[in-house]
Design an enzyme around this catalytic site. Structure first.
Site, PDB file in Angstrom:
ATOM      1  N   GLY A  92       0.679  -1.125  -0.058  1.00 11.18           N
ATOM      2  CA  GLY A  92      -0.097   0.064  -0.120  1.00 11.18           C
ATOM      3  C   GLY A  92       0.774   1.247  -0.079  1.00 11.18           C
ATOM      4  O   GLY A  92       0.416   2.150  -0.495  1.00 11.18           O
ATOM      5  N   ASP A 307      -3.994  -1.240  13.086  1.00 12.32           N
ATOM      6  CA  ASP A 307      -3.436  -2.349  12.317  1.00 12.32           C
ATOM      7  C   ASP A 307      -3.723  -3.640  13.487  1.00 12.32           C
ATOM      8  O   ASP A 307      -3.493  -4.589  13.420  1.00 12.32           O
ATOM      9  CB  ASP A 307      -2.128  -2.318  11.918  1.00 12.32           C
ATOM     10  CG  ASP A 307      -1.965  -1.339  10.490  1.00 12.32           C
ATOM     11  OD1 ASP A 307      -3.038  -1.822   9.734  1.00 12.32           O
ATOM     12  OD2 ASP A 307      -0.774  -1.031  10.345  1.00 12.32           O
ATOM     13  N   LYS A 334      -7.747  -2.704   4.464  1.00  8.96           N
ATOM     14  CA  LYS A 334      -6.490  -3.082   4.353  1.00  8.96           C
ATOM     15  C   LYS A 334      -6.424  -4.404   3.537  1.00  8.96           C
ATOM     16  O   LYS A 334      -6.795  -4.538   2.480  1.00  8.96           O
ATOM     17  CB  LYS A 334      -6.136  -3.471   6.085  1.00  8.96           C
ATOM     18  CG  LYS A 334      -6.367  -2.326   6.805  1.00  8.96           C
ATOM     19  CD  LYS A 334      -5.330  -1.281   6.492  1.00  8.96           C
ATOM     20  CE  LYS A 334      -5.324  -0.258   7.877  1.00  8.96           C
ATOM     21  NZ  LYS A 334      -4.439   0.880   7.566  1.00  8.96           N
TER      22      LYS A 334
END
Length: 445
Positions: A92, A307, A334
């Site tokens: 990402g 996360d 994600k």
């Protein structure tokens, strides 16, 4: 494809935490655009790191992999050859950073990547770059890979969504490098610690900016100075080992080494949260010491450490009270939709967990061995591994190759702490434990 077969295990001992992915990728990127030679010690070796290296080499950076460090000579003239194709892999950060970087050049640059990146949003960053004058053309649907970027951007003001911190981080890099001045406002900022990490790097490397509330201004035409930097341990990766140690039945401590309490990483805050919930965790020099301990659940705002949602969900299954994990919208975008993925897999183990509005509701419950899937998401795979170590009966987790993204030696680290985890190719089969439906019928949940 690889799979983990995991038996109930307790851990203790001492282990080195892998280097920070967030620091590694930013360091490689910034060294590659500096004028001169920089040295990065203890860089994380992973597919994302390799994707960043390959992309930076296309910029003209010279990157040498030494035995214990990377030596990077940045490109003297910041440019890309015409019709360059940047493959972001599954990263990402590479995806967002190079989309923004491509917009500072007059040459057309094509951004592509893995099928997994297709689901990672990019539209907010593209809108902001378009407001600065960049144009985009798409091979398929708008705002999906692959696409071509045409610049250069020119001075001005825009707004950018704060739903993902990488939009603002990428924009800050581009605005620092292009001919400015530029300013932008982050709308509804989320994941703030990770944008702060980018700003920390800009400050360390003398790349000026100014801030007024959520508005950031850049003079432009700023190149980072060269540097020598040692990457510290990754608090995001350490969270899985800390969770396994907390849930362990061992009376002995677990030492997680190479963790600097002064590091700017956002997920460091998770450890302070666990302390507040009653976990026996202490910082000592460059280590975190974890004892098996009980801890309460609670209402937990996930935004500062988004996360960590998968591993916190696992921990909450073993807490002494119910938990509500909220403000976790970012977890849906994600490597997987982590709210759905962790719910589906923990339910297979008998967990009393359900998604709610941008979050999770979790009641403590015993877990049972099961056959589960990683959803090709490294954090889901590692969280399920910790759950399996503390379940009744053996478990198997399929498609665990993804763990190499952040923790290449995850299994070796666990087994060095006396866990019972085996890595196999996917021809391994085992009889799964009872389904959640069976557990509900038996009154476990």
């Amino acid at each position: 494809m690889l799979a983990y077969k995991i038996s109930p295990s307790s851990i203790s001992g001492s282990v080195c935490v892998p280097p920070s992915k967030s620091h590694t990728l930013r360091a490689i990127f910034l060294a590659s655009i500096a004028q001169g030679t920089s040295t990065i010690y203890n860089a994380l070796t992973s597919p994302d790191s390799e994707a960043m290296i390959q992309a930076c080499e296309q910029l003209g950076a010279k990157i040498q992999k030494k035995s214990s460090f990377l030596e990077i000579t940045g490109t003297p003239h910041l440019s890309l050859p015409p019709n360059t194709i940047i493959n972001a892999g599954s990263s990402g950060i590479v995806f967002r950073f190079f989309t923004a970087l491509a917009a500072i050049f007059s040459e057309k640059v094509t951004i592509t990547g893995s099928s997994q990146l297709q689901r990672r949003p990019i539209a907010p960053l593209i809108h902001a770059l378009e407001n600065f004058g960049a144009t985009f053309s798409y091979e398929g649907a708008p705002y999906t890979l692959s696409f071509t970027v045409s610049g250069p951007i020119s001075s001005g003001y825009t707004e950018v969504s704060g739903d993902d911190s990488q939009y603002a981080s990428a924009l800050a890099m581009a605005c620092s490098l292009a001919e400015g001045p530029f300013s932008f406002t982050i709308v509804n900022p989320k994941e703030r610690p990770w944008f702060d990490l980018t700003l920390w790097w800009l400050e360390q490397l003398a790349m000026p900016y100014s801030q007024s509330g959520d508005t950031y201004s850049f003079l432009g035409k700023s190149r980072p100075r060269t540097f020598s930097y040692t990457v510290g341990g990754d608090f995001s990766s350490a969270a899985f080992l800390a969770a396994a140690a907390l849930l362990s039945k061992s009376p002995h401590p677990t030492y997680l080494n190479d963790l600097n309490s002064n590091d700017a990483q956002g997920d460091k805050e998770l450890f302070y949260l666990l302390q507040k919930l009653g976990a026996d965790i202490t910082f000592e020099n460059d280590s975190v010491i974890v004892f098996s301990s009980t801890f309460s659940g609670g209402n937990i705002d996930m935004d500062p450490f988004i996360d960590a949602l998968p591993i916190l969900a696992v921990l909450c299954c073993f807490a002494t009270s119910p938990s509500h994990l909220y403000n976790a919208r970012g977890a849906k975008d994600k490597e997987s939709d982590r709210i759905i993925a962790i719910t589906e897999e923990l339910q297979k183990m008998g967990a009393c967990i359900q998604p709610c509005h941008n979050g999770l509701l979790i009641n403590p419950s015993p877990l049972y061995g099961a056959s589960m899937h990683s959803h090709n998401d490294h954090r889901i795979a590692m969280a399920l591994s910790v759950a399996a170590m503390n379940a009744s009966g053996d478990s198997i987790i399929h498609d665990t190759e993804c763990v190499k993204k952040t923790f290449p030696n995850f299994i070796q680290a666990l087994n060095s702490l006396h866990a019972n985890v085996q890595e196999h190719h996917e021809h391994i089969s085992m009889r799964a434990a009872n389904s959640r439906q069976d557990l509900v019928r038996q009154g476990f949940c």
